[in-house]
Design an enzyme around this catalytic site. Sequence first.
Site, mmCIF file in Angstrom:
data_model
loop_
_atom_site.group_PDB
_atom_site.id
_atom_site.type_symbol
_atom_site.label_atom_id
_atom_site.label_comp_id
_atom_site.label_asym_id
_atom_site.label_seq_id
_atom_site.Cartn_x
_atom_site.Cartn_y
_atom_site.Cartn_z
ATOM 1 N N HIS A 1 -61.741 -40.084 -12.612
ATOM 2 C CA HIS A 1 -61.630 -40.022 -11.105
ATOM 3 C C HIS A 1 -60.462 -40.661 -10.531
ATOM 4 O O HIS A 1 -60.069 -41.753 -11.161
ATOM 5 C CB HIS A 1 -62.883 -40.386 -10.423
ATOM 6 C CG HIS A 1 -63.444 -41.741 -10.775
ATOM 7 N ND1 HIS A 1 -63.149 -42.805 -9.749
ATOM 8 C CD2 HIS A 1 -64.324 -42.410 -11.412
ATOM 9 C CE1 HIS A 1 -63.427 -43.886 -9.990
ATOM 10 N NE2 HIS A 1 -64.239 -43.619 -11.116
ATOM 11 N N GLU B 1 -65.084 -40.088 -6.651
ATOM 12 C CA GLU B 1 -66.179 -40.496 -7.389
ATOM 13 C C GLU B 1 -67.038 -41.583 -6.838
ATOM 14 O O GLU B 1 -68.322 -41.613 -6.706
ATOM 15 C CB GLU B 1 -65.934 -40.505 -8.660
ATOM 16 C CG GLU B 1 -67.300 -40.816 -9.365
ATOM 17 C CD GLU B 1 -67.766 -42.143 -9.565
ATOM 18 O OE1 GLU B 1 -68.828 -42.409 -10.110
ATOM 19 O OE2 GLU B 1 -66.954 -43.028 -9.467
HETATM 20 ZN ZN LIG Z 1 -65.653 -44.868 -12.008
#
Ligand SMILES: [Zn+2]
Length: 454
Positions: free
Chosen positions: A275, A321
């Site tokens: 991410h 995320e």
């Molecule tokens: Zn992470």
Amino acid sequence: MCKTLLSIVILAAFGAHAARAEQDLASLRELALKDQRAYAVLESLTTEVGPRLAGSAADKAAVAWAQAKMKALGFDKVYTEKVSYPAWVRDGASSAEVISPFPQNLTIAALGGSVGTGKDDVTAQVVSFDSFDALSKAAAGSAAGKIVFINQKMARSRDGSGYGAAVTARVAGASAAAKIGAKALLIRSIGTDAGSRTPHTGVLRYDAAQPRIPAAALSYVDADLLARMLTRGKPVTLRLQVLASVRAGEYSGVNVIGEITGSTLPKEIVAIGGHLDSWDLGTGAIDDGAGVAMTMAAASLIGEQKTPPKRTIRVVLFANEEQGVYGGKAYAAARKAADEVKLQVIAAESDFGSGRVYQLATKLPEAQLASLAPLFDALKPLGITQGDNKGSGSADFGPMGELGAPVADLKQDGTEYFDFHHTANDTLDKVKPEDLAQNVAAWAVFARFFADRD
Ligand SMILES: [Zn+2]
């Protein structure tokens, strides 16, 4: 040609092919161990972009950085997919001060998603609970008008299981405290850095049935300090100022996607990635700059080899995320909408820092497990063993796994990860270049195997 001879010829050809594939994986592994590009990519991200909280100006800068870097690394297709979410803003450094009986300041950080204390700070008496469990069993009204303190320690472990056991205090603590009447929540940081005065942030979730109260994490030593004050038998009163807010409307971010197009089966996808967003306190080196850098480097290295991969290797750099797996959910929803779930040969995310990989767990149809032997042979010199077949795909490919796509987890040594996770100490110096290279080797072998296998 008689039938027997024919099958001997086919078997010999197959054997030679398999041997060549294994040789290719071994040489790719050795190349990756000497390759420096993952560290260079991570150095670039943490230096030129730094902290990249989802929805911030730095988040946009990270997207531009990722697109340019993927092109420079030889990805032949680079594009973005939209991801929307509410943008949470840290409006400054939050503070906590013991008013009585022993006036002094405590070091805190607002939890992600927390509301602010508004123009009036919260000043109230502290009521302490040893664990989230104890808090959730407390009687209605037992924290009325007070600040709840959850003093729950997290255990250190290689696989990070201590985090799973402790993190509910951060995620659900505010609403559990509000349910028994609290005005604010303080938690002991979810981390293993005993002796540190650096708090750990991280996301919370409000339960819609409860009032939203401000929430922050105390550093490890300040949690110790507050706990000692509470043993003196006098009421402890704190003044708490949490500076945070949520911007009106939805913010539009993106997943950044780069591909090394497959030669013969380009529609079939080996998906890896990390991410791109991070928390704002450090520079997001271990969470998750490392995952971004090592998966980009592995794909780029494969793209440079004489023989292109048969299937497409796709690197997905997920949006937001940290505050709710928004990028991972959007990626899975888009694959489902386009009826592309069946084209995902395997999906795996790196999101556990830069410690060495020690095990590969898959989630594949059982019948396929025997055919993984050449993969595990190639991973063995890296110290990687075969795990169970209950892999998750990690946070961002988890939603793909739930849609039935094959997923895997390259499990990393997380013994030290939670000393720095979500803190101002999540910086480049925590990453050992040789460990990063071991990860790149594992990811390169993993991706190449699934891209080429019959
Ligand atoms: Zn992470």
